[in-house]
Design an enzyme around this catalytic site. Structure first.
Site, PDB file in Angstrom:
ATOM      1  N   THR A   1      44.633  50.977  50.847  1.00  0.00           N
ATOM      2  CA  THR A   1      45.606  50.910  49.747  1.00  0.00           C
ATOM      3  C   THR A   1      46.454  52.163  49.815  1.00  0.00           C
ATOM      4  O   THR A   1      46.034  53.148  50.394  1.00  0.00           O
ATOM      5  CB  THR A   1      44.838  50.965  48.390  1.00  0.00           C
ATOM      6  OG1 THR A   1      44.036  49.806  48.255  1.00  0.00           O
ATOM      7  CG2 THR A   1      45.759  51.069  47.186  1.00  0.00           C
TER       8      THR A   1
ATOM      9  N   ARG B   1      40.913  36.828  44.678  1.00  0.00           N
ATOM     10  CA  ARG B   1      40.257  38.090  44.279  1.00  0.00           C
ATOM     11  C   ARG B   1      41.313  39.155  44.002  1.00  0.00           C
ATOM     12  O   ARG B   1      42.224  39.353  44.795  1.00  0.00           O
ATOM     13  CB  ARG B   1      39.314  38.552  45.383  1.00  0.00           C
ATOM     14  CG  ARG B   1      38.586  39.888  45.106  1.00  0.00           C
ATOM     15  CD  ARG B   1      39.310  41.078  45.716  1.00  0.00           C
ATOM     16  NE  ARG B   1      38.536  42.309  45.649  1.00  0.00           N
ATOM     17  CZ  ARG B   1      39.021  43.513  45.969  1.00  0.00           C
ATOM     18  NH1 ARG B   1      40.273  43.628  46.368  1.00  0.00           N
ATOM     19  NH2 ARG B   1      38.267  44.574  45.898  1.00  0.00           N
ATOM     20  N   VAL B   2      41.193  39.794  42.863  1.00  0.00           N
ATOM     21  CA  VAL B   2      42.095  40.892  42.537  1.00  0.00           C
ATOM     22  C   VAL B   2      41.251  42.159  42.440  1.00  0.00           C
ATOM     23  O   VAL B   2      40.188  42.148  41.818  1.00  0.00           O
ATOM     24  CB  VAL B   2      42.820  40.602  41.199  1.00  0.00           C
ATOM     25  CG1 VAL B   2      43.502  41.840  40.669  1.00  0.00           C
ATOM     26  CG2 VAL B   2      43.833  39.474  41.386  1.00  0.00           C
ATOM     27  N   GLY B   3      41.694  43.218  43.089  1.00  0.00           N
ATOM     28  CA  GLY B   3      40.940  44.477  43.052  1.00  0.00           C
ATOM     29  C   GLY B   3      41.381  45.365  41.906  1.00  0.00           C
ATOM     30  O   GLY B   3      41.951  44.896  40.911  1.00  0.00           O
ATOM     31  N   ASP B   4      41.130  46.652  42.059  1.00  0.00           N
ATOM     32  CA  ASP B   4      41.481  47.603  41.005  1.00  0.00           C
ATOM     33  C   ASP B   4      42.965  47.967  40.994  1.00  0.00           C
ATOM     34  O   ASP B   4      43.514  48.355  39.962  1.00  0.00           O
ATOM     35  CB  ASP B   4      40.662  48.890  41.164  1.00  0.00           C
ATOM     36  CG  ASP B   4      40.843  49.525  42.544  1.00  0.00           C
ATOM     37  OD1 ASP B   4      41.039  48.775  43.521  1.00  0.00           O
ATOM     38  OD2 ASP B   4      40.793  50.762  42.638  1.00  0.00           O
TER      39      ASP B   4
ATOM     40  N   THR C   1      41.650  54.543  45.597  1.00  0.00           N
ATOM     41  CA  THR C   1      41.502  53.617  46.722  1.00  0.00           C
ATOM     42  C   THR C   1      40.005  53.493  46.991  1.00  0.00           C
ATOM     43  O   THR C   1      39.215  54.309  46.525  1.00  0.00           O
ATOM     44  CB  THR C   1      42.215  54.124  47.990  1.00  0.00           C
ATOM     45  OG1 THR C   1      41.645  55.367  48.382  1.00  0.00           O
ATOM     46  CG2 THR C   1      43.710  54.307  47.770  1.00  0.00           C
TER      47      THR C   1
HETATM   48  N1  ASP Z   1      40.961  49.394  46.043  1.00  0.00           N
HETATM   49  C1  ASP Z   1      41.469  48.315  46.858  1.00  0.00           C
HETATM   50  C2  ASP Z   1      40.835  47.041  46.419  1.00  0.00           C
HETATM   51  O1  ASP Z   1      39.664  47.037  46.078  1.00  0.00           O
HETATM   52  C3  ASP Z   1      41.233  48.486  48.280  1.00  0.00           C
HETATM   53  C4  ASP Z   1      41.265  49.876  48.784  1.00  0.00           C
HETATM   54  O2  ASP Z   1      41.808  50.750  48.183  1.00  0.00           O
HETATM   55  O3  ASP Z   1      40.736  50.176  49.847  1.00  0.00           O
HETATM   56  O4  ASP Z   1      41.504  46.037  46.500  1.00  0.00           O
END
Ligand code: ASP
Length: 366
Positions: free
Chosen positions: A216, A244-247, A267
Site C-alpha cells: 500500500t 474484501r476491503v482492508g484498512d 500499511t
Molecule cells: N493494509 C493493506 C490491506 O490490508 C495492505 C497493505 O498495506 O499491505 O489491504
C-alpha cells in the site's frame, strides 16, 4: 505568481522566490538555508512543512513537498504524490499493475482526509480506475457521503468523468495464474512443474516466490501553517476474497487526520489495523502528548495484544504478520514504526528527501 499564491507561500512558510514548481527536484540547499527561519517558527508554535509516507513513497513525498513549497493545498499535494505510485506498474501493491483478487480482478481501496475542512472521502473494492485516491477525493468534494464501494463507486467514478481502463498488467496476470494453479492438487489447473515441459509460457519471472503480499502507499503532510492532510491507496492483499476491503479506505483504520493534532496512516495486515482503529489510535496518543514514533509503537503494542488467533502467531507467540504506522504531528515531528524490524519510511522535510528506519517492537531473526 498570483497574489493568492504568494499569500499562501507566506502562510505555509515556504520560501518565497525559491522557484520550486511541481515536478522539479527539491532545491535542498536553498531549502535548508531557510531552516533557521522555520525552526524559530516551530518554536513559536507554527508547523514545519513535512511529508511522510510508506517505504515505497520516496517519489511521492518529493512531489508532495514540491507542491507544498509552491503553495498547494496539503491534500492536493499528498494525492498528487501517491498518483505517481498508483500509475507505476512496477509497484504491484497499488493502482495500475496491482495484484488482483482471487478471481483475477484488480479491486482498489483508498481514503483521503483534509484537515482544515474536516473533509473525508473513500472508495472500496473499486474496479477499473487507476487513481482510486482521486475518486476518494471526488467523493469528499462532490457528495454528502464519505464512503462508496463496489458497483456504486464505479458508477460514481464514471459519472465524474474518470476514465475506465484495464488495470491488470501481464506481469500481475501471470502471478495470479500461477497462484491459482498452486492452490490445490485436486483441481485441473496445472503448475509449471506439472505442465508438459516448456509449454507453460506466461512470462512469469523466475524470482517470484509465489507468496501473497500486503502492500500500500500512505502519505501524510503538514504545511507551515499547520494544515494537515493524508491519503492511503492500495490494491490490498493479493488474491483476496472478492469484495474484501482492508484498512486503507476505512477512516480511523488505514488513515486518520485531525487538524488539531496530526495524521497517521498504515500499511500491512489490514484486518489487524481495522480491529484496533489503528490510525485514529496513533493520533489520539499524539493528542495525549506522545511523539509520532512512540504513539505508533504504542498502537502496535495494542495490535500485538489483540492478536490471539493461533493461525496468526509464530512459535514465540508473536504475530506472524507485519503492520507499519507512519505519523506526523502539527509541528512537523514525524515517525514510523513496525511490529517487525527492517522497515523504513519516506520523509521530506527541511533535511531533504530520504528514507528513515522505522522503530520496531521485535527484531526479525534470519
Ligand atoms: N493494509 C493493506 C490491506 O490490508 C495492505 C497493505 O498495506 O499491505 O489491504
Amino acid at each position: 505568481m498570483t497574489e493568492k499564491t504568494r499569500r499562501e507561500f507566506l502562510k505555509t512558510g515556504a520560501l518565497v522566490g525559491l522557484g520550486a514548481a511541481a515536478g522539479d527536484l527539491i532545491p535542498e540547499k536553498a531549502w535548508a538555508s531557510g531552516r533557521s527561519e522555520r525552526e524559530s517558527r516551530a518554536r513559536s508554535g507554527a508547523g514545519r512543512p513535512t511529508v511522510v509516507a510508506s517505504q515505497n513513497g520516496l517519489a511521492a513525498v518529493e512531489r508532495a513537498m514540491d507542491l507544498l513549497l509552491a503553495g498547494e493545498d496539503t491534500l492536493e499535494a499528498v494525492v498528487s504524490g501517491v498518483n505517481i505510485v498508483e500509475a507505476d506498474p512496477e509497484d504491484m501493491s497499488v493502482g495500475y499493475g496491482g495484484l488482483p483478487n482471487a478471481e483475477g480482478v484488480v479491486q482498489l481501496d483508498s481514503s483521503a482526509m483534509h484537515g482544515p475542512t474536516r473533509g473525508a472521502g473513500a472508495v472500496g473494492a473499486l474496479e477499473g480506475f487507476k487513481h482510486p485516491s482521486r475518486v476518494a477525493l471526488a467523493v469528499m468534494r462532490y457528495t454528502d457521503h464519505v464512503f462508496l464501494v463496489g458497483a456504486g463507486a464505479r458508477q460514481f467514478a464514471l459519472e465524474m468523468g474518470f476514465k475506465e481502463e484495464n488495470l491488470l498488467t501481464e506481469k500481475a496476470r501471470a502471478r495470479w495464474i500461477k497462484w491459482r494453479a498452486t492452490l490445490s492438487e485436486q483441481d485441473d489447473y496445472l503448475t509449471p512443474e506439472q505442465s508438459h515441459e516448456g509449454v507453460w509460457d506466461l512470462g512469469l519471472e523466475d524470482s517470484w516466490d509465489g507468496a501473497r503480499r500486503y502492500g500500500t502507499i500512505n502519505c501524510c503532510a503538514v504545511n507551515g501553517a499547520g494544515d494537515i492532510s493524508g491519503v492511503t491507496t492500495t490494491s490490498g492483499l493479493s488474491f483476496k476474497v472478492p469484495g474484501r476491503v482492508g484498512d486503507s479506505p476505512i477512516i480511523g483504520a488505514g488513515l486518520y487526520v485531525d487538524d488539531d493534532v496530526g495524521a497517521a496512516g498504515s500499511t500491512g495486515r489490514g484486518e489487524a489495523v481495522i480491529k484496533s482503529c489503528g490510525s485514529m489510535l496513533v493520533v489520539e496518543l499524539m493528542r495525549g502528548g506522545m511523539s509520532p514514533k512512540d504513539a505508533s509503537l504504542e498502537a502496535l503494542r495494542r495490535i500485538v495484544h489483540f492478536t490471539v488467533e493461533k493461525r496468526l502467531l509464530n512459535d514465540d507467540g508473536r504475530p506472524n504478520f507485519n503492520v507499519n504506522f507512519y505519523a506526523v504531528n502539527k509541528s512537523g515531528d514525524h515517525g514510523g514504526a513496525a511490529i517487525w524490524s527492517g522497515r523504513q519510511y519516506s520523509v521530506a522535510d527541511a533535511d531533504g528527501v530520504r528514507h528513515e528506519d522505522s522503530a520496531y517492537l521485535f527484531e526479525r531473526r534470519g
